[in-house]
Design a protein around this motif. Structure first.
Motif, PDB file in Angstrom:
ATOM      1  N   ALA A  84       0.842  -1.194   0.000  1.00 40.04           N
ATOM      2  CA  ALA A  84       0.000   0.000   0.000  1.00 40.04           C
ATOM      3  C   ALA A  84       0.877   1.243   0.000  1.00 40.04           C
ATOM      4  CB  ALA A  84      -0.916   0.006   1.219  1.00 40.04           C
ATOM      5  N   VAL A  85       0.606   2.167  -0.930  1.00 36.91           N
ATOM      6  CA  VAL A  85       1.365   3.407  -1.058  1.00 36.91           C
ATOM      7  C   VAL A  85       0.406   4.575  -0.896  1.00 36.91           C
ATOM      8  CG1 VAL A  85       2.751   4.842  -2.596  1.00 36.91           C
ATOM      9  CG2 VAL A  85       3.085   2.367  -2.569  1.00 36.91           C
ATOM     10  N   LYS A  86       0.760   5.497  -0.025  1.00 35.03           N
ATOM     11  CA  LYS A  86      -0.093   6.654   0.232  1.00 35.03           C
ATOM     12  C   LYS A  86       0.669   7.925  -0.124  1.00 35.03           C
ATOM     13  CE  LYS A  86      -2.791   8.893   3.920  1.00 35.03           C
ATOM     14  NZ  LYS A  86      -2.209  10.233   3.780  1.00 35.03           N
ATOM     15  N   LEU A  87       0.038   8.771  -0.920  1.00 33.97           N
ATOM     16  CA  LEU A  87       0.650  10.048  -1.270  1.00 33.97           C
ATOM     17  C   LEU A  87       0.751  10.950  -0.044  1.00 33.97           C
ATOM     18  CD1 LEU A  87      -0.891  11.187  -4.673  1.00 33.97           C
ATOM     19  CD2 LEU A  87       1.527  11.053  -4.129  1.00 33.97           C
ATOM     20  N   ASP A  89       0.316  14.293   2.134  1.00 39.44           N
ATOM     21  CA  ASP A  89      -0.807  15.228   2.153  1.00 39.44           C
ATOM     22  C   ASP A  89      -0.423  16.502   1.401  1.00 39.44           C
ATOM     23  OD1 ASP A  89      -2.464  13.563   3.626  1.00 39.44           O
ATOM     24  OD2 ASP A  89      -1.651  14.258   5.536  1.00 39.44           O
ATOM     25  N   ASN A  99      -0.327  13.584  -8.306  1.00 36.06           N
ATOM     26  CA  ASN A  99      -1.329  12.593  -8.708  1.00 36.06           C
ATOM     27  C   ASN A  99      -1.170  12.188 -10.162  1.00 36.06           C
ATOM     28  OD1 ASN A  99      -3.115  11.872  -6.495  1.00 36.06           O
ATOM     29  ND2 ASN A  99      -3.628  14.031  -6.401  1.00 36.06           N
ATOM     30  N   ASN A 103      -0.320   8.350 -10.500  1.00 37.93           N
ATOM     31  CA  ASN A 103      -1.417   7.549 -11.033  1.00 37.93           C
ATOM     32  C   ASN A 103      -1.157   7.064 -12.450  1.00 37.93           C
ATOM     33  OD1 ASN A 103      -2.937   7.756  -8.686  1.00 37.93           O
ATOM     34  ND2 ASN A 103      -3.901   9.666  -9.324  1.00 37.93           N
ATOM     35  N   GLY A 107       1.073   4.575  -9.422  1.00 35.65           N
ATOM     36  CA  GLY A 107       0.053   4.422  -8.404  1.00 35.65           C
ATOM     37  C   GLY A 107      -1.092   3.483  -8.702  1.00 35.65           C
ATOM     38  N   ASN A 304       2.368  -4.011   4.837  1.00 30.01           N
ATOM     39  CA  ASN A 304       1.819  -2.671   4.600  1.00 30.01           C
ATOM     40  C   ASN A 304       2.139  -1.702   5.728  1.00 30.01           C
ATOM     41  OD1 ASN A 304       0.756  -3.235   2.094  1.00 30.01           O
ATOM     42  ND2 ASN A 304      -1.277  -3.759   2.867  1.00 30.01           N
ATOM     43  N   HIS A 308       6.993   2.762   2.862  1.00 29.20           N
ATOM     44  CA  HIS A 308       6.864   2.583   1.418  1.00 29.20           C
ATOM     45  C   HIS A 308       7.622   3.689   0.698  1.00 29.20           C
ATOM     46  CE1 HIS A 308       3.933   5.864   1.236  1.00 29.20           C
ATOM     47  NE2 HIS A 308       3.283   5.300   2.245  1.00 29.20           N
ATOM     48  N   SER A 311       7.014   7.218   1.752  1.00 31.27           N
ATOM     49  CA  SER A 311       7.028   7.487   3.182  1.00 31.27           C
ATOM     50  C   SER A 311       8.060   8.552   3.519  1.00 31.27           C
ATOM     51  CB  SER A 311       7.343   6.193   3.959  1.00 31.27           C
ATOM     52  OG  SER A 311       6.293   5.264   3.861  1.00 31.27           O
ATOM     53  N   SER A 361       7.620  14.018   0.473  1.00 30.30           N
ATOM     54  CA  SER A 361       7.285  13.571   1.829  1.00 30.30           C
ATOM     55  C   SER A 361       8.017  14.352   2.912  1.00 30.30           C
ATOM     56  CB  SER A 361       7.617  12.082   1.979  1.00 30.30           C
ATOM     57  OG  SER A 361       8.988  11.850   1.721  1.00 30.30           O
TER      58      SER A 361
END
Length: 549
Positions: A84-87, A89, A99, A103, A107, A304, A308, A311, A361
Motif C-alpha cells: 500500500a502506497v499513500k501520497l 498530504d 497525482n 497515477n 500508483g 503494509n 513505502h 514514506s 514527503s
C-alpha cells in the motif's frame, strides 16, 4: 443443392471458429491459445515457475514442469503482492502534479495474488517458429514495492518494429515484490533466499531461452530492458554470477536505474524483526519457517505497516535488493569496481529531475538544522559529521541549483524541497549511472541519454518515469530501443545520430521540450562536484540501513 449450400456454410463456420479461437503455439505437449489484433498476437499470463505459495514462499523459484495440458493465454495474470502506497498530504497544484505522475506511472494498484509468476509474449502475428526475431524482455519498475506488466502495452513496441521493418518480440514478466521478493536479515542470508525477485527475473529469462522459439523469437538475441527498479534489476542481472550472462541476454537497456548504492542484506534486520513481530512469529524457534505458514492477509497487512516509497524516509527503502552472497557476491558498486560486469552493449539513461516526486514527503523539513537531522536520521545513520558537512556543501540551499533544475526560484514547495530533490535524484539515479558508465568506459559499447522533457509539470519537472510516455507512446526512444535490440546499436535512418559514451567523450542524447530542436547532443559533465561527493559518501554509507529512530 441444399446439401451443397449446407456444406459450404459448415466449412465457413469451421474457418470462422478457427479464427475466433485465436493463434496457437505448442509448448511441450500443450497447445496454448492467444489472441490477435491487427498485426500482433498476444499470449498472456503464462506460468513460468511453480507458484511461490505454501512452503515455496520465501524460497528460490522452481522451474515449471513441462506443459502437458492445453490452455488459453488471453489475459495477464494477477500482479505479485503489492504494498500500500499513500501520497503525502498535498493540496492545489502540487497535489495535481503528484497525482498525475503517480497515477499514470506508479500508483495503479492491480489485483494481486501470491501465485503470480507469469510471463507475457506479444509478437508479430505472422511470426513463425523459424522467424528468429530479436526479443525485448521488459522488467517493470515501482520501487520493488508496486507494479505489474499490466501497466504497459507492449503492442506499441511490436507494431512500431513492424513498421520499421525490424520486427521484435516483446516479453514482460512478473516478479515478487516487497518482503515476498526482497526479505532481508541474517536469517534470510543464512538460508540463501535473498533477492527472490531477482531470482524470479532470472527464472523468466531461463524460460525465454527454452520457450521463445515457438513464438518466433531467437533466444540468442534477448535484450533485457527496464525502468527505475526495473532498470536497477537489469543492471543487477549484469552483475550476477560474476558478470556471466549464462547466455540469457546479449544487451541491456536501462531507464532511470543503474547498480544501486546498497549494502549487505543483514542491514535490513530491523524490517525482518518487525515483520516477525507483526505476524505473531516472534516466539518461534525458526522464524523464517513460521513466516511461510502465516496467512496471506496477515502477512500482507504486516508488510503494509512497513515504510513505502513515498514514506517520510523516502528512497531509503525497506524492501530492495542487497548483497546476499548468492545472487550478488558483494555490494553492487563494489562489483562494478571489481569489473564483475557483463561485457555487453548497454544503454543507460535518466530523466533530469529524478528526485522531485520522492521528495514530497519531507516538506516539513525547512531549515539547515532540520535537513542535517533528517539526513543523519533517515538516510545515513552511520555518516560522520565531516562527511555530512561535505555533502551539504556540495548540495547547498540555493533554489537556483535545485531540482526541478533550470527553474530559478520557482517550484520551491519548501525551503529544502529543491535541495533535497537534487540530492536524492543524484544519489540514487544520476550519480550511479555516471559511476557505472565511467567504470565501464572502453570495456563495452555504451550509449546514454538524458530526458529534459516535461519541464512544465509544476514542482516535478522532468520527473522520473516521464520518458516512459515517449517509449511506450511510439516516440523517438521507441525507434532507438528497437534498433538497439536488433542491431546492438540504437542508430538508424531517420533518427538523430547518437554518439557512444566514453570517458573521453561522455555524450548524452538529450531530449528537450523544444519543437524546433527536440534532440541535442550534450556532455555528461554537469554537477561534477556534487555527484563525485555523493558517490564517495554512499560507497562508505550504503543505502538500506533503517532510520535511526
Amino acid at each position: 443443392m441444399h446439401l451443397g449450400l449446407w456444406a459450404v456454410a459448415l466449412q465457413a463456420s469451421i474457418v470462422l471458429a478457427a479464427s475466433l479461437a485465436g493463434p496457437t503455439v505448442k509448448l511441450d505437449s500443450a497447445t496454448v491459445t492467444g489472441t490477435s489484433s491487427g498485426s500482433v498476437s498476444r499470449f498472456l499470463g503464462i506460468p513460468f515457475a511453480k507458484p511461490p505459495t505454501g512452503d515455496r514462499r520465501f524460497r528460490l523459484p522452481e522451474s515449471i514442469d513441462p506443459y502437458s495440458t492445453s490452455f488459453s493465454a488471453t489475459s495477464m495474470g494477477p500482479a505479485c503482492p503489492q504494498q500500500a502506497v499513500k501520497l503525502p498530504d498535498l493540496t492545489g497544484l502540487p497535489a495535481d502534479a503528484a497525482n498525475f505522475v503517480v497515477n499514470s506511472i506508479y500508483g495503479i494498484i492491480f489485483p494481486d495474488d501470491e501465485d503470480c509468476l507469469t510471463i507475457n509474449i506479444i509478437k508479430p502475428a505472422d511470426a513463425t517458429p523459424t522467424s528468429n526475431l530479436p526479443v525485448v524482455a521488459w522488467i517493470f519498475g515501482g520501487g520493488f514495492e508496486v507494479g505489474s506488466p499490466q501497466m504497459y502495452d507492449g503492442a506499441v513496441i511490436v507494431e512500431r518494429s513492424i513498421a520499421l521493418g525490424q520486427p521484435v518480440i516483446y516479453v514482460s514478466m512478473n516478479y515478487r515484490l516487497t518482503a515476498f521478493g526482497f526479505l532481508a536479515g541474517k536469517e534470510v542470508k543464512a538460508a540463501g533466499v535473498g533477492n527472490l525477485g531477482l531470482h524470479d527475473q532470472r527464472e523468466a529469462l531461463r524460460w525465454i531461452q527454452k520457450y521463445i522459439s515457438p513464438f518466433g523469437g531467437d533466444p540468442t538475441k534477448v535484450t533485457i530492458w527496464g525502468e527505475s527498479a526495473g532498470a536497477m534489476s537489469v543492471s543487477l542481472q549484469m552483475l550476477a554470477d560474476g558478470g556471466d550472462t549464462k547466455g540469457l541476454f546479449r544487451a541491456a537497456f536501462m531507464q532511470s536505474g543503474s547498480p544501486p548504492p546498497v549494502g549487505d542484506i543483514t542491514d535490513g534486520q530491523k524490517y525482518y524483526d518487525a515483520l516477525v513481530q507483526g505476524t505473531g512469529c516472534a516466539g518461534s524457534s525458526d522464524t523464517l519457517a513460521c513466516l511461510r505458514t502465516v496467512p496471506y492477509k496477515r502477512l500482507k497487512a504486516a508488510i503494509n505497516d512497513s515504510p513505502h516509497i513515498l514514506s517520510y524516509q523516502s528512497l531509503n527503502l525497506a524492501w530492495l535488493p542487497r548483497a546476499d552472497g548468492v545472487f550478488l557476491s558483494d555490494t553492487p558498486q563494489k562489483l562494478v569496481q571489481q569489473g564483475k560486469v557483463a561485457q555487453i552493449p548497454i544503454v543507460s539513461s535518466d530523466c533530469e529531475d529524478e528526485g522531485t516526486l520522492f521528495s514530497l514527503s519531507i516538506l516539513n523539513v525547512t531549515d539547515e538544522g532540520q535537513i542535517r537531522t533528517y539526513l543523519k536520521t533517515n538516510f545515513f545513520p552511520t555518516i560522520s559529521d565531516a562527511d555530512l558537512d561535505t555533502l551539504l556543501q556540495a548540495y547547498p540551499q540555493d533554489l537556483t541549483q535545485g531540482s526541478p533544475y533550470d527553474t530559478g526560484f520557482l517550484n520551491a514547495l519548501s525551503p529544502q524541497f529543491k535541495r533535497f530533490a537534487s540530492f536524492q535524484g543524484d544519489a540514487l539515479f544520476q550519480a550511479p549511472r555516471r559511476f557505472f558508465l565511467s567504470a565501464r568506459s572502453g570495456k563495452q559499447k555504451m550509449w546514454s541519454y538524458l530526458s529534459k522533457r516535461g519541464k512544465v509539470l509544476p514542482f516535478l519537472g522532468a520527473a522520473q518515469g516521464s520518458d516512459l510516455l515517449n517509449i511506450y507512446g511510439g516516440g523517438e526512444l521507441t525507434d532507438y530501443l528497437i534498433r538497439f535490440a536488433t542491431n546492438l546499436n540504437p542508430n538508424g535512418p531517420g533518427s538523430t545520430s547518437w554518439p557512444e559514451y566514453t570517458n573521453l567523450s561522455p555524450s548524452l542524447l538529450t531530449l528537450t521540450d523544444s519543437a524546433l530542436v527536440p534532440i541535442v547532443i550534450t556532455q555528461d559533465t554537469y554537477r561534477m562536484k556534487g555527484m563525485s561527493t555523493v558517490t564517495n559518501i554512499m560507497l562508505a554509507n550504503p543505502l538500506g540501513i533503517p532510520p535511526n529512530v
